[in-house]
Design a protein around this motif. Structure first.
Motif, PDB file in Angstrom:
ATOM      1  N   GLY A 122       0.911  -1.161   0.157  1.00  0.00           N
ATOM      2  CA  GLY A 122       0.024  -0.062   0.157  1.00  0.00           C
ATOM      3  C   GLY A 122       0.725   1.130  -0.134  1.00  0.00           C
ATOM      4  O   GLY A 122       0.408   2.199  -0.468  1.00  0.00           O
ATOM      5  N   GLN A 123       2.227   1.372   0.569  1.00  0.00           N
ATOM      6  CA  GLN A 123       2.797   2.371   0.628  1.00  0.00           C
ATOM      7  C   GLN A 123       3.560   2.483  -0.623  1.00  0.00           C
ATOM      8  O   GLN A 123       3.877   3.771  -0.974  1.00  0.00           O
ATOM      9  CB  GLN A 123       4.072   2.167   1.584  1.00  0.00           C
ATOM     10  CG  GLN A 123       3.459   1.649   3.166  1.00  0.00           C
ATOM     11  CD  GLN A 123       4.698   1.159   3.806  1.00  0.00           C
ATOM     12  OE1 GLN A 123       5.942   1.306   3.472  1.00  0.00           O
ATOM     13  NE2 GLN A 123       4.278   0.580   4.919  1.00  0.00           N
ATOM     14  N   PHE A 124       3.575   1.714  -1.473  1.00  0.00           N
ATOM     15  CA  PHE A 124       4.393   1.645  -2.739  1.00  0.00           C
ATOM     16  C   PHE A 124       3.076   1.787  -3.993  1.00  0.00           C
ATOM     17  O   PHE A 124       3.592   1.425  -5.147  1.00  0.00           O
ATOM     18  CB  PHE A 124       5.554   0.611  -3.004  1.00  0.00           C
ATOM     19  CG  PHE A 124       6.427   0.524  -2.056  1.00  0.00           C
ATOM     20  CD1 PHE A 124       7.627   1.398  -2.517  1.00  0.00           C
ATOM     21  CD2 PHE A 124       6.520   0.079  -0.787  1.00  0.00           C
ATOM     22  CE1 PHE A 124       8.590   1.392  -1.598  1.00  0.00           C
ATOM     23  CE2 PHE A 124       7.563   0.426   0.105  1.00  0.00           C
ATOM     24  CZ  PHE A 124       8.711   0.833  -0.346  1.00  0.00           C
ATOM     25  N   THR A 125       2.166   2.028  -3.716  1.00  0.00           N
ATOM     26  CA  THR A 125       1.063   2.055  -4.636  1.00  0.00           C
ATOM     27  C   THR A 125       0.509   3.344  -4.798  1.00  0.00           C
ATOM     28  O   THR A 125       0.159   4.151  -3.728  1.00  0.00           O
ATOM     29  CB  THR A 125      -0.033   1.114  -4.431  1.00  0.00           C
ATOM     30  OG1 THR A 125       0.489  -0.210  -4.427  1.00  0.00           O
ATOM     31  CG2 THR A 125      -1.094   0.968  -5.662  1.00  0.00           C
ATOM     32  N   GLY A 126       0.456   4.126  -5.913  1.00  0.00           N
ATOM     33  CA  GLY A 126      -0.060   5.555  -6.286  1.00  0.00           C
ATOM     34  C   GLY A 126      -0.186   5.603  -7.802  1.00  0.00           C
ATOM     35  O   GLY A 126      -0.109   4.838  -8.443  1.00  0.00           O
ATOM     36  N   THR A 127      -0.250   6.756  -7.983  1.00  0.00           N
ATOM     37  CA  THR A 127       0.119   7.243  -9.293  1.00  0.00           C
ATOM     38  C   THR A 127       1.620   7.398  -9.734  1.00  0.00           C
ATOM     39  O   THR A 127       2.493   7.994  -8.878  1.00  0.00           O
ATOM     40  CB  THR A 127      -0.437   8.852  -9.795  1.00  0.00           C
ATOM     41  OG1 THR A 127      -1.811   8.656  -9.187  1.00  0.00           O
ATOM     42  CG2 THR A 127      -0.100   9.037 -10.999  1.00  0.00           C
ATOM     43  N   ALA A 128       1.942   6.416 -10.462  1.00  0.00           N
ATOM     44  CA  ALA A 128       3.448   5.905 -10.505  1.00  0.00           C
ATOM     45  C   ALA A 128       4.020   5.861 -12.025  1.00  0.00           C
ATOM     46  O   ALA A 128       3.230   5.540 -12.675  1.00  0.00           O
ATOM     47  CB  ALA A 128       4.017   4.739  -9.725  1.00  0.00           C
ATOM     48  N   ALA A 129       5.392   6.206 -12.030  1.00  0.00           N
ATOM     49  CA  ALA A 129       5.649   5.925 -13.734  1.00  0.00           C
ATOM     50  C   ALA A 129       7.200   5.981 -13.600  1.00  0.00           C
ATOM     51  O   ALA A 129       7.757   6.340 -12.543  1.00  0.00           O
ATOM     52  CB  ALA A 129       5.467   7.097 -14.815  1.00  0.00           C
ATOM     53  N   GLN A 143      17.738   5.904 -14.723  1.00  0.00           N
ATOM     54  CA  GLN A 143      16.342   5.756 -14.582  1.00  0.00           C
ATOM     55  C   GLN A 143      15.626   6.644 -13.266  1.00  0.00           C
ATOM     56  O   GLN A 143      16.191   6.660 -12.341  1.00  0.00           O
ATOM     57  CB  GLN A 143      15.834   4.443 -14.582  1.00  0.00           C
ATOM     58  CG  GLN A 143      14.295   4.141 -14.103  1.00  0.00           C
ATOM     59  CD  GLN A 143      14.269   2.586 -14.059  1.00  0.00           C
ATOM     60  OE1 GLN A 143      14.378   2.063 -14.792  1.00  0.00           O
ATOM     61  NE2 GLN A 143      14.012   2.182 -12.724  1.00  0.00           N
ATOM     62  N   GLN A 144      14.624   7.426 -13.834  1.00  0.00           N
ATOM     63  CA  GLN A 144      13.985   7.959 -12.620  1.00  0.00           C
ATOM     64  C   GLN A 144      12.537   7.376 -12.388  1.00  0.00           C
ATOM     65  O   GLN A 144      11.808   7.050 -13.438  1.00  0.00           O
ATOM     66  CB  GLN A 144      13.605   9.619 -12.829  1.00  0.00           C
ATOM     67  CG  GLN A 144      12.975  10.305 -11.547  1.00  0.00           C
ATOM     68  CD  GLN A 144      12.850  11.966 -11.977  1.00  0.00           C
ATOM     69  OE1 GLN A 144      12.915  12.169 -13.136  1.00  0.00           O
ATOM     70  NE2 GLN A 144      12.914  12.621 -10.864  1.00  0.00           N
ATOM     71  N   THR A 145      12.341   7.105 -11.164  1.00  0.00           N
ATOM     72  CA  THR A 145      11.080   6.383 -10.767  1.00  0.00           C
ATOM     73  C   THR A 145      10.162   7.324  -9.811  1.00  0.00           C
ATOM     74  O   THR A 145      11.015   7.878  -8.744  1.00  0.00           O
ATOM     75  CB  THR A 145      11.275   5.136 -10.002  1.00  0.00           C
ATOM     76  OG1 THR A 145      12.047   4.160 -10.947  1.00  0.00           O
ATOM     77  CG2 THR A 145      10.120   4.342  -9.639  1.00  0.00           C
ATOM     78  N   LEU A 146       9.052   7.762 -10.069  1.00  0.00           N
ATOM     79  CA  LEU A 146       8.280   8.724  -9.228  1.00  0.00           C
ATOM     80  C   LEU A 146       6.935   7.863  -8.799  1.00  0.00           C
ATOM     81  O   LEU A 146       6.353   7.188  -9.413  1.00  0.00           O
ATOM     82  CB  LEU A 146       7.769   9.977 -10.166  1.00  0.00           C
ATOM     83  CG  LEU A 146       8.745  10.734 -10.873  1.00  0.00           C
ATOM     84  CD1 LEU A 146       8.324  11.708 -11.691  1.00  0.00           C
ATOM     85  CD2 LEU A 146       9.837  11.166 -10.058  1.00  0.00           C
ATOM     86  N   LEU A 147       6.800   8.265  -7.586  1.00  0.00           N
ATOM     87  CA  LEU A 147       5.621   7.856  -6.719  1.00  0.00           C
ATOM     88  C   LEU A 147       4.656   8.697  -6.150  1.00  0.00           C
ATOM     89  O   LEU A 147       5.458   9.374  -5.439  1.00  0.00           O
ATOM     90  CB  LEU A 147       5.916   6.476  -6.030  1.00  0.00           C
ATOM     91  CG  LEU A 147       4.896   6.254  -4.764  1.00  0.00           C
ATOM     92  CD1 LEU A 147       3.654   5.361  -5.804  1.00  0.00           C
ATOM     93  CD2 LEU A 147       5.458   5.056  -4.072  1.00  0.00           C
ATOM     94  N   VAL A 148       3.645   9.179  -6.609  1.00  0.00           N
ATOM     95  CA  VAL A 148       2.867  10.089  -6.023  1.00  0.00           C
ATOM     96  C   VAL A 148       1.783   9.619  -5.240  1.00  0.00           C
ATOM     97  O   VAL A 148       0.805   8.795  -5.970  1.00  0.00           O
ATOM     98  CB  VAL A 148       2.388  11.344  -7.203  1.00  0.00           C
ATOM     99  CG1 VAL A 148       1.653  12.412  -6.453  1.00  0.00           C
ATOM    100  CG2 VAL A 148       3.417  11.668  -7.974  1.00  0.00           C
TER     101      VAL A 148
END
Length: 269
Positions: A122-129, A143-148
């Motif tokens: 749940g902590q690692f789930t959101g709008t991500a790319a 590589q850039q990984t974004l989690l919002v």
């Protein structure tokens, strides 16, 4: 006889109209007037584009796109802020971004074989790319990984969720030698710094070694990871010597675009 039949038919139709007024409007289509016509279909706007007639945003929106799976282009760091860009002239990250569904596995966690646990998903789930640029092999890939998670000004839980994700990510990096035998970790950021920076070497099953420069920032309702790595064999060094700005400047290059794209930043980067 035909006249009587027409009279009965007309009378019956009139009575039916009294019982179902909504079905007896004028028929201009030449089709069966007893059926409610479906509205004409409209052309759907492309993903991430403004609907027809809506004002264009020019990429200045401060929220994720309507499909919930993509992030605004301005949220990605400028490729000129990425270490080794002076040598490689990386392509823009935004142009190479791909949405992530489900729980995000950050690059550092992937290399350290430390995927989120069921309790952490749940902590690692959101709008991500994720967006990757580079050449692979013994040349440096970035590589850039974004989690919002959202706007923390509306809910303190959003900030707490973000802090948990960032904490579990950096803990996994620090403990990489425990989950990836033979790995080494050198943390370059000071305790209490508004960013995390480290250099890791991680042996791979094929005998090669991945050298990873890892950066993590968080502020507001998001977590950002920048991973820059090269893969070498037989103890060799990456093809091109490492060159990049100080860690704090890399962190600023990661955070500034996100603070512009999303609300709730403290602005301490």
């Amino acid at each position: 006889m035909r006249s009587s039949t027409r009279l009965v038919t007309a009378t019956t139709a009139a009575l039916l109209c009294v019982g179902a007024l909504s079905a007896c409007g004028p028929d201009n289509s030449g089709q069966d007037g007893g059926k409610t016509a479906a509205p004409a279909p409209t052309s759907a706007a492309p993903t991430g584009a403004a609907p027809t007639g809506a004002p264009a945003t020019g990429g200045s929106t401060s929220k994720p796109d309507a499909d919930g799976k993509t992030l605004p282009a301005k949220a990605w760091m400028d490729n000129k802020s990425i270490p080794m860009d002076e040598t490689y002239h990386y392509a823009p990250l935004a142009a190479n971004a791909k949405p992530v569904t489900g729980a995000v596995t950050f690059k550092g966690m992937e290399l350290c074989h430390a995927a989120p646990t069921k309790d952490q998903e749940g902590q690692f789930t959101g709008t991500a790319a994720k967006a990757s640029v580079g050449f692979g092999g013994d040349r440096w890939t970035a590589q850039q990984t974004l989690l919002v998670h959202g706007d923390p000004t509306h809910s303190s839980g959003t900030k707490q969720l973000t802090n948990l994700a960032e904490g579990n990510l950096t803990d996994a990096l620090k403990a990489c030698a425990k989950t990836a035998p033979g790995a080494t970790v050198k943390v370059n950021s000071a305790d209490g710094a508004p960013y995390f920076a480290a250099v890791l070497t991680v042996p791979q099953q094929d005998g090669s070694t991945t050298t990873l420069h890892e950066y993590v920032t968080t502020d507001g309702g998001w977590v950002s990871e920048l991973s820059v790595w090269a893969v070498t064999k037989g103890g060799a060094q990456p093809k091109d010597a490492w060159k990049g700005p100080e860690d704090k400047y890399v962190a600023t290059g990661m955070s500034a675009p996100l603070c512009e794209a999303f609300p709730g930043c403290d602005g301490h980067q």
